[in-house]
Design a protein around this motif. Structure first.
Motif, PDB file in Angstrom:
ATOM      1  N   SER A 252      51.947  64.530  55.426  1.00  0.00           N
ATOM      2  CA  SER A 252      52.949  65.697  55.180  1.00  0.00           C
ATOM      3  C   SER A 252      54.406  65.452  55.951  1.00  0.00           C
ATOM      4  O   SER A 252      54.653  64.321  56.433  1.00  0.00           O
ATOM      5  N   ASP A 253      55.190  66.522  56.008  1.00  0.00           N
ATOM      6  CA  ASP A 253      56.528  66.415  56.639  1.00  0.00           C
ATOM      7  C   ASP A 253      56.605  65.881  58.104  1.00  0.00           C
ATOM      8  O   ASP A 253      57.557  65.582  58.534  1.00  0.00           O
ATOM      9  N   ILE A 254      55.545  66.015  58.531  1.00  0.00           N
ATOM     10  CA  ILE A 254      55.351  65.809  60.062  1.00  0.00           C
ATOM     11  C   ILE A 254      55.590  64.460  60.197  1.00  0.00           C
ATOM     12  O   ILE A 254      56.042  63.865  61.443  1.00  0.00           O
ATOM     13  N   GLY A 255      54.976  63.456  59.444  1.00  0.00           N
ATOM     14  CA  GLY A 255      55.512  62.010  59.397  1.00  0.00           C
ATOM     15  C   GLY A 255      54.249  61.061  60.175  1.00  0.00           C
ATOM     16  O   GLY A 255      54.470  60.301  60.797  1.00  0.00           O
ATOM     17  N   VAL A 256      53.028  61.775  60.246  1.00  0.00           N
ATOM     18  CA  VAL A 256      51.845  60.966  60.932  1.00  0.00           C
ATOM     19  C   VAL A 256      51.006  60.961  59.278  1.00  0.00           C
ATOM     20  O   VAL A 256      50.707  61.620  58.865  1.00  0.00           O
ATOM     21  N   SER A 257      50.558  59.798  59.303  1.00  0.00           N
ATOM     22  CA  SER A 257      49.872  59.340  58.134  1.00  0.00           C
ATOM     23  C   SER A 257      48.526  59.793  57.970  1.00  0.00           C
ATOM     24  O   SER A 257      47.739  59.939  58.830  1.00  0.00           O
ATOM     25  N   VAL A 258      48.262  60.534  56.982  1.00  0.00           N
ATOM     26  CA  VAL A 258      47.050  61.247  56.361  1.00  0.00           C
ATOM     27  C   VAL A 258      46.351  60.812  55.156  1.00  0.00           C
ATOM     28  O   VAL A 258      47.289  60.815  53.987  1.00  0.00           O
ATOM     29  N   PHE A 259      45.239  60.422  55.042  1.00  0.00           N
ATOM     30  CA  PHE A 259      44.874  59.834  53.672  1.00  0.00           C
ATOM     31  C   PHE A 259      43.414  60.753  53.377  1.00  0.00           C
ATOM     32  O   PHE A 259      42.585  61.140  54.081  1.00  0.00           O
ATOM     33  N   TRP A 260      43.350  61.035  52.141  1.00  0.00           N
ATOM     34  CA  TRP A 260      42.313  61.878  51.317  1.00  0.00           C
ATOM     35  C   TRP A 260      41.428  60.812  50.602  1.00  0.00           C
ATOM     36  O   TRP A 260      41.997  60.230  49.584  1.00  0.00           O
ATOM     37  N   ALA A 261      40.213  60.586  50.606  1.00  0.00           N
ATOM     38  CA  ALA A 261      39.621  59.462  49.814  1.00  0.00           C
ATOM     39  C   ALA A 261      38.328  60.264  49.241  1.00  0.00           C
ATOM     40  O   ALA A 261      37.666  61.396  49.990  1.00  0.00           O
TER      41      ALA A 261
END
Length: 401
Positions: A252-261
């Motif tokens: 998101s715009d927060i800038g912490v990496s997030v992944f959905w697998a």
């Protein structure tokens, strides 16, 4: 009453001399040391069994189930990891933190919002996730619990319904206003470690809620670009098992990496539906690894059928339908925000800075630790973050999408 809940956490953040180097799996102790610390606590928390259920699936990615029959919430917790010891620790920590959140021994304050509005005494409920059929109104008396604001260092009150995990009936007075879940509940070898886990979970759920509102904002990752040896080995295990893996960057715009697998494929109807997993961490590769192992855990959870809240929806498509992109996607794994702190305190400060930079001016932590357990357990709440549930109303961030 403690004069300052979680004061030790704030000390950890501010004291540069207090540094906890990460040893393995983003923890400050080795897996053997971590399990040796929590193993004596299992019986006292009512944990009767830890089982290796990895073999129920063809992937071979380690998954554990932890059974706690007299739980006041879910009686079965799951754990995943790169080996079974890591999976066992993951599941045991989840069960232990739930035990703590079911049996909160901190003072509770019964207040109307009208009594505290306009002051800094409480968190503004207007910035918290609300049930679609919420009973909350400004004159309703609800229970609040003290928390430490990690931004201001002040004590704040947060609704107890967002903190506890006692789901027995009849429900606690004041229930029916805010969604009850384990979102932001975390434990660790230190309060800093627990806080990192809790904030990462809140940030990943917020990102997933935004993705649910607009699936096109996710970028499909080209699996060829997954070059890290550990992440690569997980991808190869999944593909070798004849399953289809899809990985999206939903940062998101927060800038912490997030992944959905999502992992799809298998001989049964249970594995025919995609099993999903989320992962978030300052270290971008570790966020990816978390998403992959959680997706594998989701498959085994369905196959074992032991979790209390399994319903028919678990055996259908999980999450929004995949966007019709090319098989290998267009995004590059290494292209995105990434921070690799030497210590958990470095990671924690970076996460807090990212939230503050995006106008989240309050990050509250409720200290749920118990003296007889001596295990750091926190519930983190960040007003303004989204909550991904059909039961909750979209907040301003999701509504804009």
């Amino acid at each position: 009453m403690q004069s300052s809940p979680a004061w030790h956490l704030l000390r950890d953040i501010l004291d540069e001399a207090n540094r906890s180097p990460k040893v393995a799996s983003q923890r400050i102790r080795t897996p053997d040391e971590t399990f040796a610390r929590v193993e004596p606590l299992l019986a006292a928390a009512g944990i009767t069994r830890i089982a290796d259920v990895t073999g129920l699936d063809r992937l071979g990615i380690p998954v554990a189930v932890v059974v706690r029959p007299n739980s006041r919430g879910l009686s079965v917790a799951q754990g995943k990891g790169l080996d079974f010891m890591a999976a066992k620790i993951s599941g045991a920590m989840e069960a232990l933190e739930s035990f703590h959140a079911e049996r909160i021994d901190r003072p509770v304050y019964i207040l109307r919002w009208s009594e505290a509005a306009g002051t800094a005494r409480t968190v503004d409920p207007g910035r918290l996730p609300r049930l679609r059929n919420s009973l909350f109104h400004v004159e309703k008396r609800i229970p609040w619990i003290a928390a430490l604001d990690l931004v201001s260092g002040r004590e704040r009150l947060v609704p107890l319904e967002l903190v506890h995990t006692d789901f027995t009936v009849p429900a606690l007075p004041g229930t029916g206003c805010f969604p009850r879940s384990s979102n932001g509940l975390a434990s660790g070898n230190s309060f800093g470690e627990a806080a990192v886990h809790g904030l990462c979970e809140l940030i990943e759920r917020d990102a997933y809620a935004l993705y649910q509102s607009n699936p096109e904002r996710g970028s499909r990752v080209d699996l060829v670009t997954v070059s890290d040896p550990v992440a690569r080995s997980l991808v190869e295990r999944i593909e070798t098992a004849g399953c289809r893996l899809a990985l999206w960057d939903i940062t998101s715009d927060i800038g912490v990496s997030v992944f959905w697998a999502t992992i799809t494929g298998g001989a049964s109807g249970v594995t025919a539906a995609p099993a999903g997993g989320l992962g978030c961490h300052p270290d971008r590769v570790w966020a990816c690894i978390r998403a992959l192992t959680e997706a594998a855990q989701s498959r085994v959870t369905r196959l074992s059928g032991s979790r209390d809240d399994l319903t028919h929806r678990w055996f259908k498509l999980v999450g929004p339908p995949p966007a019709p992109l090319a098989e290998n996607g267009t995004a590059v794994l290494d292209a995105g925000p990434n921070f690799r702190g030497e210590t958990v305190e470095d990671d924690l400060r970076w996460l807090i800075d990212r939230l503050i930079a995006n106008s989240f001016d309050s990050i509250v932590a409720v200290d749920l630790s118990r003296p007889e357990f001596d295990l750091p357990v926190l519930r983190l709440v960040v007003p303004g973050l989204e909550y991904p549930s059909e039961e909750a109303l979209p907040g301003p961030r999701a509504s804009r999408l």
